[in-house]
Design a protein around this motif. Structure first.
Motif, short mmCIF file in Angstrom:
data_model
loop_
_atom_site.label_atom_id
_atom_site.label_comp_id
_atom_site.label_asym_id
_atom_site.label_seq_id
_atom_site.Cartn_x
_atom_site.Cartn_y
_atom_site.Cartn_z
N VAL A 230 0.83 -1.20 0.00
CA VAL A 230 0.00 0.00 0.00
C VAL A 230 0.87 1.25 0.00
CG1 VAL A 230 -1.72 1.31 1.30
CG2 VAL A 230 -1.93 -1.18 1.13
N ASN B 220 -9.10 8.56 -1.27
CA ASN B 220 -9.88 9.06 -2.42
C ASN B 220 -10.70 10.28 -2.02
OD1 ASN B 220 -10.29 8.67 -5.22
ND2 ASN B 220 -12.37 7.96 -4.85
N LEU C 200 -9.80 9.34 -8.10
CA LEU C 200 -10.52 8.35 -8.91
C LEU C 200 -12.01 8.66 -8.84
CD1 LEU C 200 -10.55 5.84 -10.63
CD2 LEU C 200 -10.58 4.45 -8.54
N ASP D 156 -15.43 7.76 -10.64
CA ASP D 156 -16.08 6.86 -11.58
C ASP D 156 -17.60 6.96 -11.55
OD1 ASP D 156 -16.58 5.77 -9.14
OD2 ASP D 156 -15.60 3.85 -9.51
N GLN E 5 -18.65 5.97 -2.75
CA GLN E 5 -18.44 4.52 -2.73
C GLN E 5 -17.18 4.10 -3.48
OE1 GLN E 5 -21.98 1.90 -3.06
NE2 GLN E 5 -23.05 3.75 -3.74
N THR E 6 -16.60 5.00 -4.22
CA THR E 6 -15.42 4.67 -5.00
C THR E 6 -14.24 4.35 -4.09
OG1 THR E 6 -16.18 6.13 -6.77
CG2 THR E 6 -13.88 5.46 -6.81
N LYS E 7 -13.56 3.26 -4.37
CA LYS E 7 -12.41 2.87 -3.57
C LYS E 7 -11.18 3.68 -3.96
CE LYS E 7 -13.64 -1.90 -2.43
NZ LYS E 7 -13.20 -3.32 -2.48
N SER E 8 -10.36 3.95 -2.98
CA SER E 8 -9.12 4.68 -3.23
C SER E 8 -8.04 3.74 -3.74
CB SER E 8 -8.65 5.35 -1.94
OG SER E 8 -8.28 4.37 -0.98
N LEU E 9 -6.92 4.32 -4.14
CA LEU E 9 -5.79 3.51 -4.57
C LEU E 9 -5.33 2.59 -3.45
CD1 LEU E 9 -3.45 2.82 -6.51
CD2 LEU E 9 -2.23 4.81 -5.62
N GLN F 275 -7.09 1.38 -0.95
CA GLN F 275 -8.07 0.32 -0.72
C GLN F 275 -8.00 -0.74 -1.81
OE1 GLN F 275 -11.39 3.16 -0.32
NE2 GLN F 275 -11.91 2.13 1.59
N ASN F 276 -7.69 -0.35 -3.03
CA ASN F 276 -7.63 -1.32 -4.13
C ASN F 276 -6.44 -2.26 -4.01
OD1 ASN F 276 -9.94 -0.82 -5.75
ND2 ASN F 276 -9.03 1.07 -6.51
N VAL F 277 -5.33 -1.78 -3.47
CA VAL F 277 -4.14 -2.63 -3.38
C VAL F 277 -4.01 -3.30 -2.02
CG1 VAL F 277 -2.93 -1.25 -5.08
CG2 VAL F 277 -2.66 -0.73 -2.66
#
Length: 424
Positions: A78, A143, A353, A355, A360-364, A366-368
């Motif tokens: 992360v 995010n 990010l 979309d 509700q959009t995940k951050s960088l 949270q994605n990794v």
């Protein structure tokens, strides 16, 4: 740039604005759990999610010099991903000088060069690069990130013309040391904002946004001394207000420091400052104001209709952007109408990010985070296999051999047989 307009408020208007502030906090805290969500992200970012008993025992053993104990390893994924994104953004946007260049046709070249020199001076004295880097980092972690962008002034700390601090005597006018465009990164843990609109449109369409910070008695006094047309009648009440009064209303969120790093240099569970009055041997009974050791200062920008609060201002039925400063969420000490040309709340929110899913959009980060968990699990399985290879497993008769001897850490230790097992 047009100067904002400070104004004084009646008691009735102050009571209405106090209820408005509480409703803003209720709106955010009753349906959202932003602080805990961000804390979980920071735990992954700092590799501090492993709080298992085995992991803590191994860490404690290593701390006392036992290097034979294996800690659970968290593979850093992360943090490198977030920092790589921050470095890229900084290299693109913050590497030039000045940060924001000015372009014009040859006719206005002199004016463009003057404006560019002015922006460079503001960026250096305002510390733009530092705050923008933290702004980028918050965006890639959560995010969501925020900047306060306004025209600020740096004045002398002691103002002889202020009746509050000059004993009612009127002296020389306040001296402005420097003024210009200021950019300030805001702590996401202590933000308050309108969640009814997308976060990227909040400054344009949102009803309110603000933040809370903590100040000592001296810092608060210095801050108040720089405010023009403050609520003079409320200053004493503000200094005497205590943070403990916030406990009567659990919906009012106080200043928050997330417990993330258990080995940090400070104890985040204890908050306080030096009692200088006691240290100097000055009794509070001899003071005209019963000061506290520290205060919570809340700055709230709100888009309001002045007539709702009985404010006698031009165009009272037209939505206007105002700035309010509260001490301990209880006492209003400053109110200022924002007379800027863009008619926006001067807090800029960013979302790297976007979309269409808004909050509700995940951050960088949270994605990794799942990749970090998977990599850590695989590495710990290798460590567990190594641990088993060293310690081995086997069957033994506890009536003949002691458990302590079997599990001895000494690789060359002999295993004695119990006396009752002799000859059997």
């Amino acid at each position: 740039m047009a100067t904002n307009t400070p104004m004084l408020m009646t008691r009735t208007a102050q009571e209405g604005l106090l209820q408005f502030q509480r409703q803003c906090y209720n709106m955010l805290n009753s349906t959202w759990n932003t602080r805990e969500q961000m804390r979980q992200i920071d735990l992954s970012y700092m590799r501090e999610k492993d709080q298992t008993i085995e992991g803590q025992r191994a860490k404690l053993a290593n701390r006392y010099g036992d290097s034979n104990r294996f800690q659970n390893i968290t593979i850093p994924v992360v943090l490198p991903a977030v920092e790589a994104a921050v470095v890229y953004q900084a290299s693109v946007f913050l590497s030039g000088n000045p940060i924001f260049g000015v372009v014009s046709n040859p006719t206005y070249q002199d004016a463009a060069m003057q404006m560019e020199a002015l922006m460079e001076d503001h960026s250096l004295k305002g510390g733009w690069i530092r705050h923008l880097q933290m702004f980028f980092r918050d965006g890639f972690k959560y995010n969501m990130s925020a900047l306060e962008v306004n025209w600020d002034q740096i004045t002398t700390a002691v103002l002889d013309s202020d009746p509050i601090f000059a004993g009612g005597k009127i002296g020389k006018p306040r001296e402005v040391v420097w003024e210009g465009n200021c950019i300030r990164r805001l702590d996401p843990y202590n933000l308050i904002f309108d969640t009814m609109v997308p976060i990227t449109e909040l400054s344009e369409k949102g009803d309110f946004a603000g933040y809370t910070e903590i100040k000592s008695r001296i810092a608060l006094k210095q801050y108040i001394s720089t405010l023009p047309n403050k609520m003079v009648d409320n200053i004493k009440e503000a200094f005497e207000s205590g943070i403990g009064a916030l406990a009567t209303n659990s919906n009012l969120a106080s200043y928050y420091i997330p417990p993330v790093n258990p080995e940090s240099f400070i104890n985040t569970n204890v908050r306080g400052s030096t009692d200088w009055m006691s240290w100097a041997g000055i009794s509070s009974n001899t003071q005209k104001i019963n000061y506290k050791n520290f205060y919570e200062l809340t700055t709230l920008y709100a888009r309001i209709i002045p007539s709702d609060f009985g404010l006698r201002v031009p165009s009272p039925n037209t939505p206007q952007v105002w700035k309010f400063v509260w001490v301990n969420h209880q006492v209003l000490i400053y109110a200022e109408r924002q007379t800027n040309a863009h008619n926006r709340i001067p807090i800029l929110f960013g979302q790297p990010l976007e979309d269409g899913l808004s909050y509700q959009t995940k951050s960088l980060a949270q994605n990794v985070a799942p990749i970090q968990d998977l990599s850590s699990a695989m590495m710990n399985s290798v460590v567990a296999a190594r641990r088993r290879a060293i310690s081995d497993r086997g069957l033994y008769d506890p009536s003949r051999v002691s458990e302590n001897q079997i599990n001895s850490d000494n690789p060359s230790a002999k295993i004695p047989v119990r006396p009752a097992a002799y000859g059997k």
